[in-house]
Each structure stands twice: as structure tokens, then as C-alpha cells.
Design an enzyme around this catalytic site. Structure first.
Site, mmCIF file in Angstrom:
data_model
loop_
_atom_site.group_PDB
_atom_site.id
_atom_site.type_symbol
_atom_site.label_atom_id
_atom_site.label_comp_id
_atom_site.label_asym_id
_atom_site.label_seq_id
_atom_site.Cartn_x
_atom_site.Cartn_y
_atom_site.Cartn_z
ATOM 1 N N ARG A 14 51.555 29.875 10.766
ATOM 2 C CA ARG A 14 52.945 29.992 10.324
ATOM 3 C C ARG A 14 53.101 30.229 8.819
ATOM 4 N NH1 ARG A 14 54.934 24.658 13.147
ATOM 5 N NH2 ARG A 14 52.692 24.324 13.199
ATOM 6 N N GLY A 140 54.129 14.486 17.292
ATOM 7 C CA GLY A 140 53.792 13.654 18.433
ATOM 8 C C GLY A 140 54.606 12.363 18.381
ATOM 9 N N LYS A 347 45.973 34.289 -30.711
ATOM 10 C CA LYS A 347 44.959 34.235 -29.656
ATOM 11 C C LYS A 347 43.659 33.758 -30.280
ATOM 12 C CE LYS A 347 42.040 37.022 -28.685
ATOM 13 N NZ LYS A 347 40.614 37.369 -28.542
ATOM 14 N N TYR A 362 50.520 39.299 -35.088
ATOM 15 C CA TYR A 362 49.475 39.018 -34.120
ATOM 16 C C TYR A 362 48.217 38.604 -34.873
ATOM 17 C CZ TYR A 362 45.592 39.546 -30.946
ATOM 18 O OH TYR A 362 44.449 39.307 -30.231
ATOM 19 N N ALA A 376 55.539 38.557 -42.786
ATOM 20 C CA ALA A 376 56.128 39.163 -41.582
ATOM 21 C C ALA A 376 55.377 40.430 -41.203
ATOM 22 C CB ALA A 376 57.591 39.484 -41.835
ATOM 23 N N ASN A 382 41.626 43.280 -34.425
ATOM 24 C CA ASN A 382 40.405 42.531 -34.102
ATOM 25 C C ASN A 382 39.547 43.214 -33.057
ATOM 26 O OD1 ASN A 382 42.379 42.016 -32.127
ATOM 27 N ND2 ASN A 382 41.400 40.096 -31.537
ATOM 28 N N TYR A 383 40.009 44.345 -32.544
ATOM 29 C CA TYR A 383 39.343 44.960 -31.395
ATOM 30 C C TYR A 383 39.029 46.408 -31.711
ATOM 31 C CZ TYR A 383 38.662 46.187 -26.442
ATOM 32 O OH TYR A 383 38.152 46.612 -25.240
ATOM 33 N N ALA A 419 52.070 44.007 -49.757
ATOM 34 C CA ALA A 419 52.761 44.439 -48.537
ATOM 35 C C ALA A 419 52.303 45.826 -48.119
ATOM 36 C CB ALA A 419 54.269 44.428 -48.774
HETATM 37 C C1 UD1 Z 1 49.236 16.724 14.960
HETATM 38 C C2 UD1 Z 1 49.238 15.577 15.960
HETATM 39 C C3 UD1 Z 1 50.668 15.069 16.107
HETATM 40 C C4 UD1 Z 1 51.215 14.656 14.762
HETATM 41 C C5 UD1 Z 1 51.089 15.792 13.747
HETATM 42 C C6 UD1 Z 1 51.412 15.285 12.374
HETATM 43 C C7 UD1 Z 1 47.453 16.010 17.550
HETATM 44 C C8 UD1 Z 1 47.131 16.465 18.918
HETATM 45 N N1 UD1 Z 1 48.745 16.034 17.208
HETATM 46 O O1 UD1 Z 1 49.982 17.774 15.522
HETATM 47 O O2 UD1 Z 1 50.706 13.964 16.995
HETATM 48 O O3 UD1 Z 1 52.570 14.278 14.881
HETATM 49 O O4 UD1 Z 1 49.747 16.293 13.711
HETATM 50 O O5 UD1 Z 1 51.389 16.314 11.408
HETATM 51 O O6 UD1 Z 1 46.567 15.624 16.812
HETATM 52 N N2 UD1 Z 1 42.864 21.142 13.009
HETATM 53 C C9 UD1 Z 1 41.509 21.345 12.996
HETATM 54 N N3 UD1 Z 1 40.885 21.797 14.129
HETATM 55 C C10 UD1 Z 1 41.566 22.043 15.258
HETATM 56 C C11 UD1 Z 1 42.951 21.820 15.277
HETATM 57 C C12 UD1 Z 1 43.577 21.369 14.134
HETATM 58 O O7 UD1 Z 1 40.852 21.128 11.982
HETATM 59 O O8 UD1 Z 1 40.912 22.444 16.257
HETATM 60 C C13 UD1 Z 1 43.522 20.651 11.797
HETATM 61 C C14 UD1 Z 1 44.556 21.607 11.277
HETATM 62 O O9 UD1 Z 1 43.983 22.491 10.319
HETATM 63 C C15 UD1 Z 1 45.568 20.682 10.630
HETATM 64 C C16 UD1 Z 1 45.451 19.406 11.430
HETATM 65 O O10 UD1 Z 1 44.221 19.465 12.111
HETATM 66 O O11 UD1 Z 1 45.237 20.385 9.283
HETATM 67 C C17 UD1 Z 1 46.611 19.223 12.417
HETATM 68 O O12 UD1 Z 1 46.565 20.235 13.373
HETATM 69 P P1 UD1 Z 1 47.878 20.860 13.992
HETATM 70 O O13 UD1 Z 1 47.489 21.815 15.035
HETATM 71 O O14 UD1 Z 1 48.785 21.336 12.926
HETATM 72 O O15 UD1 Z 1 48.508 19.584 14.712
HETATM 73 P P2 UD1 Z 1 50.014 19.306 14.942
HETATM 74 O O16 UD1 Z 1 50.516 20.169 16.051
HETATM 75 O O17 UD1 Z 1 50.737 19.348 13.670
HETATM 76 CA CA CA Z 2 50.494 20.329 11.499
#
Ligand code: UD1
Ligand code: CA
Length: 458
Positions: A14, A140, A347, A362, A376, A382-383, A419
Site C-alpha cells: 500500500r 486484529g 562552503k 562566495y 561586497a 576555487n575551482y 575593489a
Molecule cells: C498484524 C496482526 C494484527 C495486528 C496488526 C497490528 C497478525 C496475523 N496480525 O496484522 O492482529 O492488529 O498486525 O499492526 O499478525 N511480515 C513479515 N512476514 C510475513 C508477513 C508479515 O515479516 O510473512 C511483517 C510485515 O512486514 C509487517 C508485520 O509483519 O511489518 C505485520 O504484517 P502485516 O501483514 O502488516 O499484518 P497486519 O495485517 O497489519
Molecule cells: Ca501492518
């Protein structure tokens, strides 16, 4: 003892960006650097960053940060899958694992300390940060019994309409007793709408899991798009400005000012509107910065003024007046009680004390002594098109208006440059130097020119 894991493998779709999400800058530091900085005071025994999408870029950008271990998650099959990658690395480890997200950059260290303490005090298998949000969409939902013991976490997209009414959300920050988590990680199932292995499902397999509500819900803002990035910046700015105003700094029209959280400001400094302080800038007491100035990675002494000016990577000593419309850059060092004024660029230039460069100059790669007056329009050439060359100017030396100093060049002490001179050779102490064509004045010029024009017509 605590090991920290930072999840940074996700795509960050996103953001609509070529840059990996966790490398986007928030007030001068990347999202993930901010997360790393917040855990530093906890002195973790290990810091493991889970990388996947654009792993090379992420690793390269963090190369200079000490003591990081990178763990690859080659396919991004969910937050639970990400933590599963730690299993071979943490074999035999028996203490706590603190899990953070690389895209949740506003967490305070105190909050994490609190989480770890609550976790230890109650001997929980897991302790998770929660918050009540007016708009919990996308998060979540956390379902607890009366004692804050978590029964279940259900992702927004997997909630029934009734479950969606619950506005207690999972911040995504957890402390796990690793040996318990390690046991349940292999049993995670991907039976949810995203077909992912959710770390949150581990919670229902552990006992007891406790929820800890956060006081300031702004800390847990996750960055998923540019709008949230801007919101996080606003929150950060508010925090920083409140801190400095409380500490005795006057901000005139705070909304028009931005201050990085790496900046240090002494009491009784006044920051005027439209001023931006960035990087490792330090401003000493009594100084008045702005209106309209940008100060970046610079040291500003006491009682300095800087109006409508740009100062980067430079030092300005006490009592010096900068601007309006001056540009100091490339490790410029200006002594005490100087004036660097209207439309002047310095600089990699060092000025002694009580030296003035007041108008339209400058100076590049120049060292000037004390009580020098740069007239003034004085310019150092310099270059030569290939290399930069130095200019040295002794104490009390004065250059006339519109002088050109062709480097490499040394002017001694007490030199006067006439000057309009173009100086190409060194000048010893106590000399007047003139290097321009002598003036020729021809009387009766108008008559002569009109006669020659007539001759040309006929
Ligand atoms: C997650 C939580 C959710 C919580 C929210 C808070 C889970 C299933 N859900 O959801 O409950 O409310 O964060 O912000 O955990 N990432 C990895 N590998 C992966 C997937 C994700 O490293 O395979 C990392 C992403 O880069 C990110 C973080 O984990 O930094 C969170 O992943 P994202 O998919 O954004 O989870 P949310 O849907 O936000
Ligand atoms: Ca997230």
C-alpha cells in the site's frame, strides 16, 4: 535476558513504492531504525531482523547499525511463518522473545519496559500490547476474560459482524516465553481468509497470555500507506515540540516549524516561524533561529541569529549573525561575533572571530583569520574545472568590493585588496594590492561616436 525479533519481510504494497516500506523515512530516520532505537536501552542479547521482500536493499541500508542479525523469510506466508524462521537460530534458548514490527515506529522504550516487566511479574507464556481504538478497522481484535487473560485474537477480515464490535485491538507487539512459543509454532495452521500462518494463532495455544493496555494508543500506529506515514510524522512532531517548549524553548507558530527528534535545543532559544531543524543539530541558549531558516547537522553557539538562511553540516560560534539569505555548507566554521549576511555562500570555509562577509559573496575552501572584512561581491575562484584549491586570508585583511581571489592563493595579515581586483598571486603582510586595468577617461565621446555613425551610413 531478552532477544528481539523485528518483522520486516512484508511487501508493504500500500505504500506504492520502489523503496521497501521499512526504509521509508520518518523525520530523518527510517521506520526500522526507529524501532531499533526504541529497543536499544533494553540491551537485548540478540537483535534479529526478519527480511524477505527486497531483503538485499533492507540489509544494505542497515549495514552500519551494529549487532543486527538478519534472518531470511524467503516466502512471506504470514507473521507466524516469519517467527518460525527463528527456530533454527534460537535452539536451546530459554528466555524471552520480544516481537516488534518494522512498520510500527512510534513505540516508546518505557512501554516496552513495562511490557517486559508485566510479563515477568505474572510469569506469562505471552504478554501482548493492546489498545482500545475508536476506529479499530484493519486490526486484529483481542478477546479476553475479566483478568486480561487473552482467549483469542481474530483478524479484522476473519471477524463476524458481532466480533467486529470489539474495539480492543492487537498492537502487534508481544513478549513470548520462547521455549513455549517454540513448541507451538510448528502447529500453526493457515486456515483463515488470507491462507497465512498467523502469529496471533499461537496465542490460543499458549497459557496464560495476558493483554496489557497501552496508555497512549498513538504509539502503536502501524504504517501501511503514505497517509499513515504523514499521521505518524504529525504525532512525532507534536511530541518533540511539546518536549522543547516544556524545557524552555519558545516556538513562535509551532505548526509552521519542524524539528527532528535528534535535535538538541537549550532553554531560552527562540525558534521563529517557518524554521526547520534537522539531524544532529545543537542550538545553544539565547539564539534566535528564523524566520524561514533550515539548520541541518550543525552546531549553533549562544546568542546567534539566523534569518532566512540554510546552514548544513556547519558550526557557528557565539554572537554571530547569519543572514538574511545566507547559505553555510560543507563544514563551514564561523567564529564568534561574525556577520555572514545577505546572499553569502560559505562552503568548507573557516572564519575567525569578528570577521564579516556581509554581502553577495562566495567563499569556498577558504580560511580567513580574525577581524577580516570581505567586501561586497568578493568571490573565491576555487575551482579550475578539475580540482578545488584553497584560499588563505590573514587577520585584519580587507577585500574591496567585487574582488576575485583566484585560488590557490594566500593573502597575508593587514592586506588591502582594491575593489574590482582579480588576484592571482600571493600577497605578503601589510600590502595594498591592485589588480585591474587603470581607468581611462576620454572626453568628448558623444560627438566622436555620432560622427563615426554618420560616416558608416553614407
Ligand atoms: C498484524 C496482526 C494484527 C495486528 C496488526 C497490528 C497478525 C496475523 N496480525 O496484522 O492482529 O492488529 O498486525 O499492526 O499478525 N511480515 C513479515 N512476514 C510475513 C508477513 C508479515 O515479516 O510473512 C511483517 C510485515 O512486514 C509487517 C508485520 O509483519 O511489518 C505485520 O504484517 P502485516 O501483514 O502488516 O499484518 P497486519 O495485517 O497489519
Ligand atoms: Ca501492518
Amino acid at each position: 535476558m531478552v532477544v528481539v525479533a523485528i518483522l520486516a519481510a512484508g511487501r508493504g504494497t500500500r505504500m506504492k513504492s520502489n523503496l521497501p516500506k521499512v526504509l521509508h523515512s520518518l523525520g530523518g530516520r527510517s521506520l526500522i531504525e526507529r524501532v531499533i532505537d526504541s529497543v536499544k536501552p533494553l540491551s537485548p542479547t540478540r537483535q534479529m531482523v526478519i527480511v524477505g521482500y527486497q531483503a538485499l536493499e533492507v540489509k544494505a541500508a542497515m549495514q552500519s547499525i551494529p549487532d543486527l542479525e538478519f534472518v531470511e523469510q524467503n516466502m512471506q506466508l504470514g507473521t507466524g511463518h516469519a517467527i518460525q524462521q527463528l527456530l533454527p537460530h534460537l535452539e536451546g534458548y530459554t528466555d524471552d522473545l520480544l516481537v516488534l514490527y518494522g512498520d510500527v515506529p512510534l513505540l516508546r522504550t518505557e512501554t516496552l519496559t513495562n511490557l517486559l516487566q508485566t510479563h515477568a511479574r505474572h510469569q506469562n507464556a505471552a504478554t501482548i500490547l493492546t489498545a482500545y481504538l475508536d476506529n479499530p478497522k484493519g486490526y486484529g481484535r483481542v478477546f479476553c476474560n475479566n483478568d486480561n487473560i487473552v482467549q483469542q485474537i481474530i483478524e479484522d477480515r476473519d471477524c463476524t459482524p458481532t466480533q467486529k464490535q470489539n474495539n480492543r485491538i492487537n498492537a502487534g507487539i508481544y513478549c513470548f516465553r520462547w521455549q513455549d512459543l517454540a513448541k507451538v509454532l510448528p502447529h500453526l495452521q493457515a486456515n483463515n481468509s488470507q491462507k497465512e500462518y498467523y502469529l496471533t494463532d499461537a496465542v490460543s495455544l499458549l497459557e496464560p497470555v495476558m493483554a496489557m493496555d497501552i496508555e497512549d494508543y498513538q504509539e502503536i500506529l502501524g504504517i501501511n500507506d503514505r497517509l499513515q506515514l504523514a499521521t505518524a510524522y504529525e504525532i512525532l512532531q507534536k511530541r518533540v515540540k511539546e518536549k522543547w517548549m516544556t524545557a524552555g524553548v519558545t516556538l513562535i507558530d509551532p505548526a509552521s516549524i519542524t524539528i527532528d527528534d535528534t535535535v538538541e535545543i537549550a532553554p531560552d532559544v527562540i525558534i521563529e516561524p517557518q524554521t526547520h531543524l534537522r539531524g544532529n543539530t545543537v542550538i545553544q541558549t539565547g539564539s534566535r533561529i528564523g524566520p524561514g531558516s533550515l539548520i541541518e547537522n550543525s552546531q549553533i553557539g549562544e546568542n546567534v541569529t539566523a534569518q532566512y538562511s540554510v546552514v548544513t553540516d556547519s558550526i557557528v560560534q557565539a554572537g554571530t549573525r547569519v543572514g538574511p539569505y545566507a547559505h553555510l555548507r560543507g563544514h563551514a566554521e564561523v567564529g564568534a561575533g561574525c556577520r555572514v549576511g545577505n546572499f553569502v555562500e560559505l562552503k568548507n570555509t573557516k572564519l575567525g572571530d569578528h570577521t564579516n562577509v556581509a554581502h553577495l559573496s562566495y567563499l569556498g575552501d577558504t580560511t580567513a583569520g580574525n577581524q577580516v572584512n570581505i567586501g561586497a561581491g568578493t568571490i573565491t575562484a576555487n575551482y579550475d574545472g578539475v580540482k578545488k584549491h584553497p584560499t588563505n586570508i590573514g587577520d585584519r585583511t580587507k577585500t574591496g568590493s567585487n574582488s576575485v581571489l583566484v585560488a590557490p592563493l594566500t593573502l597575508g595579515n593587514d592586506v588591502y585588496v582594491a575593489a574590482g581586483s582579480t588576484i592571482t598571486e600571493d600577497v605578503p603582510d601589510d600590502c595594498l594590492v591592485i589588480a585591474r586595468a587603470r581607468q581611462v577617461t576620454k572626453p568628448g565621446w558623444r560627438k566622436k561616436t555620432s560622427e563615426s555613425a554618420k560616416n558608416a551610413d553614407s
